[in-house]
Scaffold this motif. Structure first.
Motif, mmCIF file in Angstrom:
data_model
loop_
_atom_site.group_PDB
_atom_site.id
_atom_site.type_symbol
_atom_site.label_atom_id
_atom_site.label_comp_id
_atom_site.label_asym_id
_atom_site.label_seq_id
_atom_site.Cartn_x
_atom_site.Cartn_y
_atom_site.Cartn_z
ATOM 1 N N VAL A 24 0.864 -1.183 0.000
ATOM 2 C CA VAL A 24 0.000 0.000 0.000
ATOM 3 C C VAL A 24 0.900 1.233 0.000
ATOM 4 C CG1 VAL A 24 -1.806 1.262 1.209
ATOM 5 C CG2 VAL A 24 -1.754 -1.243 1.316
ATOM 6 N N THR A 25 0.593 2.207 -0.814
ATOM 7 C CA THR A 25 1.400 3.424 -0.908
ATOM 8 C C THR A 25 0.918 4.460 0.092
ATOM 9 O OG1 THR A 25 1.838 3.045 -3.254
ATOM 10 C CG2 THR A 25 2.161 5.289 -2.428
ATOM 11 N N VAL A 26 1.859 5.057 0.821
ATOM 12 C CA VAL A 26 1.522 6.159 1.717
ATOM 13 C C VAL A 26 1.634 7.470 0.953
ATOM 14 C CG1 VAL A 26 2.014 7.334 3.883
ATOM 15 C CG2 VAL A 26 2.434 4.880 3.688
ATOM 16 N N VAL A 27 0.561 8.227 0.885
ATOM 17 C CA VAL A 27 0.568 9.558 0.278
ATOM 18 C C VAL A 27 0.679 10.566 1.410
ATOM 19 C CG1 VAL A 27 -0.676 11.196 -1.161
ATOM 20 C CG2 VAL A 27 -0.859 8.737 -1.626
ATOM 21 N N HIS A 28 1.816 11.253 1.483
ATOM 22 C CA HIS A 28 2.081 12.147 2.599
ATOM 23 C C HIS A 28 1.514 13.546 2.351
ATOM 24 C CE1 HIS A 28 5.281 9.072 3.209
ATOM 25 N NE2 HIS A 28 4.883 9.217 4.458
ATOM 26 N N VAL A 29 0.960 14.101 3.408
ATOM 27 C CA VAL A 29 0.383 15.441 3.362
ATOM 28 C C VAL A 29 1.352 16.415 4.024
ATOM 29 C CG1 VAL A 29 -1.532 16.885 4.143
ATOM 30 C CG2 VAL A 29 -1.951 14.513 3.431
ATOM 31 N N PRO A 30 1.685 17.541 3.379
ATOM 32 C CA PRO A 30 2.609 18.508 3.977
ATOM 33 C C PRO A 30 2.003 19.201 5.188
ATOM 34 C CG PRO A 30 1.656 19.401 1.972
ATOM 35 C CD PRO A 30 1.218 17.967 2.048
ATOM 36 N N LEU A 31 2.869 19.873 5.951
ATOM 37 C CA LEU A 31 2.447 20.540 7.174
ATOM 38 C C LEU A 31 2.327 22.042 6.978
ATOM 39 C CD1 LEU A 31 4.763 18.740 9.780
ATOM 40 C CD2 LEU A 31 2.492 18.045 8.966
ATOM 41 N N ASN A 32 1.488 22.643 7.779
ATOM 42 C CA ASN A 32 1.426 24.096 7.876
ATOM 43 C C ASN A 32 2.591 24.597 8.730
ATOM 44 O OD1 ASN A 32 -1.090 24.374 6.448
ATOM 45 N ND2 ASN A 32 -2.127 23.599 8.288
ATOM 46 N N PRO A 33 2.845 25.902 8.729
ATOM 47 C CA PRO A 33 3.913 26.435 9.592
ATOM 48 C C PRO A 33 3.746 26.095 11.069
ATOM 49 C CG PRO A 33 3.278 28.070 7.969
ATOM 50 C CD PRO A 33 2.299 26.945 7.835
ATOM 51 N N ASP A 34 2.493 25.887 11.513
ATOM 52 C CA ASP A 34 2.275 25.536 12.926
ATOM 53 C C ASP A 34 2.403 24.037 13.173
ATOM 54 O OD1 ASP A 34 -0.011 24.552 11.767
ATOM 55 O OD2 ASP A 34 -1.406 25.659 13.036
ATOM 56 N N LEU A 35 2.883 23.294 12.158
ATOM 57 C CA LEU A 35 3.169 21.864 12.241
ATOM 58 C C LEU A 35 1.912 20.986 12.225
ATOM 59 C CD1 LEU A 35 6.101 21.884 14.838
ATOM 60 C CD2 LEU A 35 6.205 22.025 12.345
ATOM 61 N N THR A 36 0.764 21.552 11.918
ATOM 62 C CA THR A 36 -0.442 20.765 11.707
ATOM 63 C C THR A 36 -0.543 20.411 10.224
ATOM 64 O OG1 THR A 36 -1.778 22.744 11.331
ATOM 65 C CG2 THR A 36 -1.631 21.907 13.609
ATOM 66 N N PRO A 37 -1.227 19.308 9.892
ATOM 67 C CA PRO A 37 -1.353 18.957 8.473
ATOM 68 C C PRO A 37 -2.182 19.973 7.713
ATOM 69 C CG PRO A 37 -2.668 17.483 9.851
ATOM 70 C CD PRO A 37 -1.826 18.302 10.772
ATOM 71 N N ASN A 38 -1.775 20.241 6.497
ATOM 72 C CA ASN A 38 -2.509 21.149 5.623
ATOM 73 C C ASN A 38 -3.757 20.412 5.117
ATOM 74 O OD1 ASN A 38 -3.383 22.359 3.042
ATOM 75 N ND2 ASN A 38 -1.625 23.708 3.331
ATOM 76 N N MET A 39 -4.914 20.818 5.589
ATOM 77 C CA MET A 39 -6.124 20.067 5.306
ATOM 78 C C MET A 39 -6.581 20.201 3.857
ATOM 79 S SD MET A 39 -6.402 18.352 7.875
ATOM 80 C CE MET A 39 -7.780 17.474 7.141
ATOM 81 N N ALA A 40 -6.269 21.313 3.218
ATOM 82 C CA ALA A 40 -6.588 21.424 1.794
ATOM 83 C C ALA A 40 -5.777 20.404 1.000
ATOM 84 C CB ALA A 40 -6.308 22.840 1.303
ATOM 85 N N ALA A 41 -4.498 20.271 1.353
ATOM 86 C CA ALA A 41 -3.645 19.288 0.695
ATOM 87 C C ALA A 41 -4.078 17.873 1.046
ATOM 88 C CB ALA A 41 -2.187 19.509 1.089
ATOM 89 N N TYR A 42 -4.565 17.689 2.281
ATOM 90 C CA TYR A 42 -5.022 16.364 2.693
ATOM 91 C C TYR A 42 -6.169 15.894 1.798
ATOM 92 C CZ TYR A 42 -5.816 12.524 6.021
ATOM 93 O OH TYR A 42 -5.924 11.294 6.608
ATOM 94 N N GLU A 43 -7.176 16.753 1.638
ATOM 95 C CA GLU A 43 -8.313 16.344 0.815
ATOM 96 C C GLU A 43 -7.907 16.177 -0.644
ATOM 97 O OE1 GLU A 43 -13.045 17.109 0.393
ATOM 98 O OE2 GLU A 43 -11.829 18.755 1.178
ATOM 99 N N LYS A 44 -7.010 17.015 -1.112
ATOM 100 C CA LYS A 44 -6.547 16.898 -2.503
ATOM 101 C C LYS A 44 -5.807 15.584 -2.730
ATOM 102 C CE LYS A 44 -4.032 19.474 -6.062
ATOM 103 N NZ LYS A 44 -3.229 20.691 -6.355
ATOM 104 N N ALA A 45 -5.190 15.047 -1.678
ATOM 105 C CA ALA A 45 -4.429 13.800 -1.807
ATOM 106 C C ALA A 45 -5.334 12.580 -1.927
ATOM 107 C CB ALA A 45 -3.499 13.629 -0.603
#
Length: 230
Positions: free
Chosen positions: A95-116
């Motif tokens: 299974v491939t892990v698709v990684h989501v980048p982080l915001n400056p506050d170290l939380t996941p970027n939710m726009a990028a999460y949904e796009k992934a």
């Protein structure tokens, strides 16, 4: 005295040692209750957090094979801060892990999460708290994504599962992170950390996914049998 009496026993078969099934059932039920699970939450006691993570990925891969056989390159979406054991699970179970980048506050970027999320996605992942910085991911938001995209969500609470419920009881404000959220379908929580147990971990999942957790072998020399985590 209990550990001294049973720690070195090779008690693998609950049909030979009926108390094993009772111990596991009661342990899982207590953990599920602590994490606001209802009577439909079931699970297994494993050898540690890594095995719980491995079993979660194995479960959802097998589930996807049944539900979505057209997916030949399954993916799971996770923040960059996800535990490295998910990389091991990805390698084991293809299974491939698709990684989501982080915001400056170290939380996941939710726009990028949904796009992934793609047509190959079989599982969403998050942590409570995450491995790198000890921050709780925005589980309510990711739960909403899971519901909207009709996907399961595993919360890695190996560190926080036996700690965050008591942080809440002390009066600290936390976002919901457990089975209170309708999108959360499974969790992993380590007994051997703040549960103060020996090296073992509880993995809880909704009853709909338990079938895919067990590996069955019907052509064994010993008759019908199977394996469970632990």
């Amino acid at each position: 005295m209990f550990y001294h009496a049973f720690l070195h026993e090779n008690a693998l078969n609950p049909m030979v040692f009926p108390s094993l099934a009772r111990f596991e059932t009661e342990t899982v039920a207590m953990a599920a209750g602590m994490l606001h699970g209802n009577e439909r939450v079931v699970g297994s006691v494993t050898s540690g957090g890594t095995e719980s993570i491995l079993m979660a990925v194995k479960t959802y891969r097998d589930r996807a094979r049944d539900l979505w056989p057209h997916i030949t390159q399954p993916e799971m979406v996770a923040p960059q801060t996800i535990h490295p054991a998910f990389e091991k699970a990805a390698s084991y179970f293809n299974v491939t892990v698709v990684h989501v980048p982080l915001n400056p506050d170290l939380t996941p970027n939710m726009a990028a999460y949904e796009k992934a999320i793609s047509t190959n996605t079989i599982l969403l992942l998050c942590s409570a708290p995450e491995y790198c910085y000890g921050m709780v991911d925005p589980v309510p938001t990711i739960s909403g994504l899971a519901i909207r995209h009709n996907l399961p969500l595993h919360v890695d609470a190996c560190f926080g599962g036996f700690m965050l419920p008591w942080v809440e009881k002390l009066g600290y404000s936390l976002p919901e992170f457990d089975f209170r959220l309708p999108g959360v379908t499974s969790m992993s929580a380590d007994i051997h950390k703040y549960g103060l147990g020996i090296k073992a971990s509880t993995s809880g999942s909704s009853v709909a996914f338990q079938f895919h957790l067990v590996t069955s072998l019907f052509r064994s020399a010993g008759g019908e049998c199977g394996t469970v985590p632990g």
